[in-house]
Write a protein that holds these residues in place. Structure first.
Motif, short mmCIF file in Angstrom:
data_model
loop_
_atom_site.label_atom_id
_atom_site.label_comp_id
_atom_site.label_asym_id
_atom_site.label_seq_id
_atom_site.Cartn_x
_atom_site.Cartn_y
_atom_site.Cartn_z
N ALA A 18 1.05 -1.71 0.13
CA ALA A 18 -0.10 -0.09 0.09
C ALA A 18 0.99 1.04 0.16
N PHE A 19 1.57 1.49 -1.65
CA PHE A 19 2.22 2.80 -1.28
C PHE A 19 1.58 4.13 -1.21
N ASP A 20 2.18 5.25 -0.71
CA ASP A 20 1.33 6.75 -0.48
C ASP A 20 1.19 6.50 -2.50
N PHE A 21 0.43 6.64 -2.81
CA PHE A 21 0.01 7.59 -4.46
C PHE A 21 0.03 8.44 -4.61
N ARG A 22 -0.54 9.20 -3.96
CA ARG A 22 -0.42 10.51 -3.63
C ARG A 22 0.12 11.80 -4.34
#
Length: 889
Positions: A121-125
């Protein structure tokens, strides 16, 4: 000892790799203190492993022994810093992309560490992190084959139930960033081309098959956006939307090529899924409803955009069922698709009043009324095939109506659509035959083959138009696709019994020829568009002129005569000196266009407004620029009609038009007397002034200059010469100003005193009514701007500011001298015009079966009044003028 202490470590050594791995394993948590070292360690390890893969296998053996992949995952877990995530993904991408050893690749993919990184769950923001993640997935996909792909899937009962690499990637398939969309598409193609049977079944099953419908939904939105740009351009041609349209077109074509690549991967059912989605989401509800002249205003895509998109889909997406379904749909009435569109897009079906004497069809279970307006073949006429604003019986009729009644872009769009159908290899020949656009050579080839294999026992049926085998084949093919439209897509049109009979089939073919012949009779269509019609006409051309009906021949002959008259008028126009040259150039261009394998213009050309004529730039109607554009149009149309005439006779087209060579200079001509040759006068050279008339002219206010005036012609070229008399050599002078001679139209010019000014005479040279010693001349530029490639700007970009016509006022010593100068001009103009006609005579009388009208030479009006306000030839000097000399002798 000290030198040994300061000696640098070998950067690409196994010890260096051991050092970084040892230090990385000591990290228990990543914080701001050690994050820079961790980033450097990750970067260095990727470099060392890549180096070792090419030079020493011990590097990767050590990598596996120390289970560094597990360390990477651990570092990710103990870090919340985005920079660590970015570097880890970059490290993995570099290693995967550069490793050549199959053993090394298999090791990296054979544990769950890669799948953990895929699903983490990478922070794709963070957009940059997302870019690294997509690059990581794409790098993995590039190494997939039938052995490695099994390491990324989970199976149950011999069915793939999980494929994180593919599923996670397509989440970003429609991201706003184009680079991300491109990377995801590359990944999906890598997956499809592996050819794994179980994975193929996985991607076409729900819910993953929704990717294809989402792809077409995204594509539909792009099409609607493109239509908005095109509509804005058509409403406001001066709007700067060209770049945006080109970018949208590139993206749409890229999407279609991607769809084509997906189909070519060979996955079962993908072609069917794409066909269904293209038809249900785009073609049936949006594109086909717009193919009518009186389309409803609420249709989301206009006819021009629709024609372009249909051409693109047929050209790029190679699916046989799709091509044939589109062709079959052209036999359905527009109302069917309008209703289908309204049902799907707006959620309701509007009520349609039921006129009397109509045939009922059904659309999505709802009864609709349509008019069937099939006219008999005996009453067909090119101008009246389909009238604008009338409900057409089929979409095919609507296409033909654009050719006979549409504007330039609509004509070009319809011609492009028919040409695309003709060139679509996936389209069955029987469908081309049904549409009336099957080339004659293919018809005869098909009939001959049927006769040779014994499908028709009677020899006289070989070229019969009513063969039962043809009728059965036609009925079967068309009815099959019409049935598919009904069963699969809910579009039901009444049976086209008249359209499936051989006689109606021949009538449909005749309709196409009627429409094209009618097109060649239209004067409000650009020559470039007519050339596209000429290309299509040649493809459908019968073997001999006998196969045309009398109406075709009469219309073509009348059109050719009218164009010939217009061409002859140009021999006394503003540009006769360029007429033969332009005709030769356009002949070669037209021949290449007619004999090319595809039309000269690409379908996307219909999205841009045609280049505006100079009249739209505010130039007066008598401007020589407008006259030059008119002449070029006349030449192009004449060349097209002449070449079509040769084709219709079954003759080979010569490489050059049959024109006469330039004639020799007559001994008694002014040019010979003055010492001029075929190259014409040159500035600064000497000439004889035997026939010259002294005059005065002022190119600047208050600065009169004395010259000797001489008009002369050599062949089709002519000049007005102003020479400075030599004081010590009687009857000789130095050429100072040269302006080519011409006769009937106005043009722009740039007046440069010390160079040859390729100018031209405007309209009629006129003696001033109040000053009988003044002669007014209009001057044109050296060439027609439309012929200058440097000034030719594609797709509606702003043109350079047009030049304006210059004017001269010459003052002579007495009335007799002024009349002599005027007579000299008229005589040389007549000689110039006669020479141009002489050179054109073999072309105009080439076939011996076309009566060419002979126009008399109309004398110039010596009493005409001309506005003498003078403008220079350069826009920046528009206010300057040649000054009227003083009246003193």
């Amino acid at each position: 000892m000290w030198s040994s202490f300061w000696r640098s470590r070998d950067r690409f050594s196994l010890d260096e790799l051991r050092y970084f791995i040892d230090q990385l394993q000591k990290v228990q948590i990543v914080n701001n203190v050690n994050k820079d070292f961790v980033i450097e360690a990750l970067r260095s390890i990727s470099e060392l492993i890549t180096y070792g893969d090419q030079h020493d296998s011990n590097y990767f053996e050590f990598f596996m022994e120390r289970q560094v992949m597990g360390e990477f995952v651990r570092i990710l877990k103990v870090s919340r810093n985005v920079s660590i995530s970015r570097q880890l993904l970059q490290t993995m991408s570099i290693m995967i992309q550069n490793l050549k050893s199959e053993h090394a690749i298999y090791y990296m993919f054979s544990n769950e560490h890669i799948n953990f990184l895929i699903t983490y769950a990478f922070d794709f923001r963070n957009e940059e992190l997302l870019s690294y993640y997509i690059s990581f997935l794409r790098a993995i996909s590039a190494k997939l084959d039938k052995n490695t792909i099994s390491l990324f899937v989970k199976t149950q009962n011999e069915e793939v139930v999980s494929f994180p690499l593919y599923v996670e990637a397509i989440r970003f398939a429609f991201h706003e960033e184009n680079m991300i969309r491109t990377a995801v598409r590359a990944l999906t193609l890598n997956v499809y081309h592996v050819g794994d049977e179980f994975v193929n079944r996985f991607v076409v099953k729900a819910p993953h098959a929704d990717y294809f419908s989402s792809l077409l939904t995204f594509f539909r939105k792009q099409c609607i956006d493109l239509n908005g740009l095109v509509s804005e351009t058509l409403k406001n041609p001066d709007s700067d939307t060209t770049t945006a349209i080109l970018a949208a077109v590139d993206e749409i074509e890229d999407d279609l090529y991607y769809i084509s690549d997906v189909i070519s991967a060979g996955i079962p059912d993908v072609g069917r899924l794409i066909t269904d989605n293209i038809l249900q989401l785009l073609i049936l509800p949006l594109l086909l409803p717009s193919l009518q002249l009186d389309a409803a205003n609420d249709i989301q895509i206009g006819a021009i955009t629709s024609l372009y998109l249909l051409c693109c889909i047929l050209c790029i997406v190679k699916i046989k069922d799709l091509a044939n379904t589109i062709a079959a749909a052209l036999f359905c009435p527009p109302e069917a698709f309008v209703a289908d569109s309204e049902t799907q897009l707006n959620g309701y079906v509007p009520e349609i009043q039921q006129p009397e004497n109509e045939n009922v069809i059904e659309v999505n279970g709802c009864s609709k009324q349509i008019m069937r307006s099939l006219s008999s073949s005996s009453q067909a006429h090119p101008e009246n095939i389909i009238s604008k604003g009338v409900s057409h019986s089929t979409l095919r009729d609507a296409l033909l109506s654009y050719i006979t009644a549409g504007d330039d872009l609509q004509v070009l769009g319809s011609l492009s659509m028919l040409a695309t159908l003709l060139q679509t290899k996936e389209l069955d020949e029987i469908m081309l035959d049904a549409l009336g656009i099957l080339p004659q050579r293919k018809q005869h080839k098909k009939l001959l083959l049927q006769a040779l294999v014994g499908e028709d026992s009677r020899e006289d049926q070989l070229f019969s138009l009513g063969s039962s085998s043809i009728r059965d084949e036609f009925n079967c093919e068309l009815d099959g696709y019409l049935q598919a439209l009904k069963e699969q897509y809910g579009v039901v049109c009444s049976s086209l019994e008249a359209g499936t009979s051989p006689s109606a089939h021949r009538f449909q073919e005749l309709e196409v020829l009627n429409a094209l012949v009618s097109l060649f009779c239209r004067s409000n269509i650009s020559p470039e568009t007519l050339w596209v019609g000429g290309w299509l006409f040649r493809q459908l051309l019968p073997y001999s002129v006998a196969e045309f009906n009398s109406q075709h021949l009469k219309l073509l002959k009348d059109s050719y005569k009218n164009c010939t008259c217009a061409l002859l008028e140009e021999t006394r126009g503003t540009w006769p000196d360029l007429l033969v040259t332009i005709l030769h150039d356009e002949w070669k261009r037209c021949k290449r266009a007619m004999e090319a394998s595809s039309p000269q213009k690409e379908p996307k050309c219909i999205l841009f407004p045609l280049e505006k004529p100079s009249a739209d730039d505010g130039l007066p109607s008598e401007s020589s620029i407008i006259a030059g554009e008119r002449m070029c149009k006349v030449v192009k149309v004449f060349v097209l009609l002449h070449q079509l005439h040769i084709f219709s006779l079954g003759r080979a087209l010569p490489d050059q038009p049959p024109t006469c060579l330039p004639s020799d200079i007559p001994e008694n001509s002014r040019a010979r007397t003055a010492g001029l040759d075929a190259s014409g006068p040159k500035l600064g050279t000497e000439l004889t002034l035997v026939d010259a008339v002294p005059c005065r002219i002022a190119f600047e206010r208050g600065k009169e200059r004395y010259f000797c005036f001489l008009a002369s012609s050599v062949g089709s070229s002519g000049w007005i010469i102003l020479a400075e008399e030599l004081p010590l050599k009687k009857h000789y002078g130095i050429i100072r100003i040269v302006a080519p001679l011409a006769g009937s139209n106005k043009n722009d010019s740039i007046l440069t005193f010390c160079s040859i000014i390729f100018l031209d005479l405007y309209h009629q040279p006129t003696i001033d009514e109040t000053h009988s010693r003044w002669l007014h001349l209009r001057i044109r530029p050296s060439t027609i701007p439309v012929l200058d490639p440097a000034k030719s700007i594609a797709h509606g970009k702003a043109k350079t500011k047009a030049l304006v016509d210059g004017r001269w006022t010459l003052a002579f010593r007495d009335d007799e001298s002024c009349k002599t100068a005027l007579s000299m001009i008229i005589e040389e103009i007549d000689l110039q015009s006669s020479e141009v006609k002489r050179r054109l005579k073999p072309l105009l009388n080439n076939e011996g079966d076309t009566d060419v009208p002979v126009t008399s030479l109309h004398p110039l009006n010596l009493e005409g009044d001309i506005d003498v306000s003078v403008t220079s030839l350069h826009p920046s000097e528009a206010s300057s003028s040649t000054q009227i000399p003083s009246d003193s002798s």
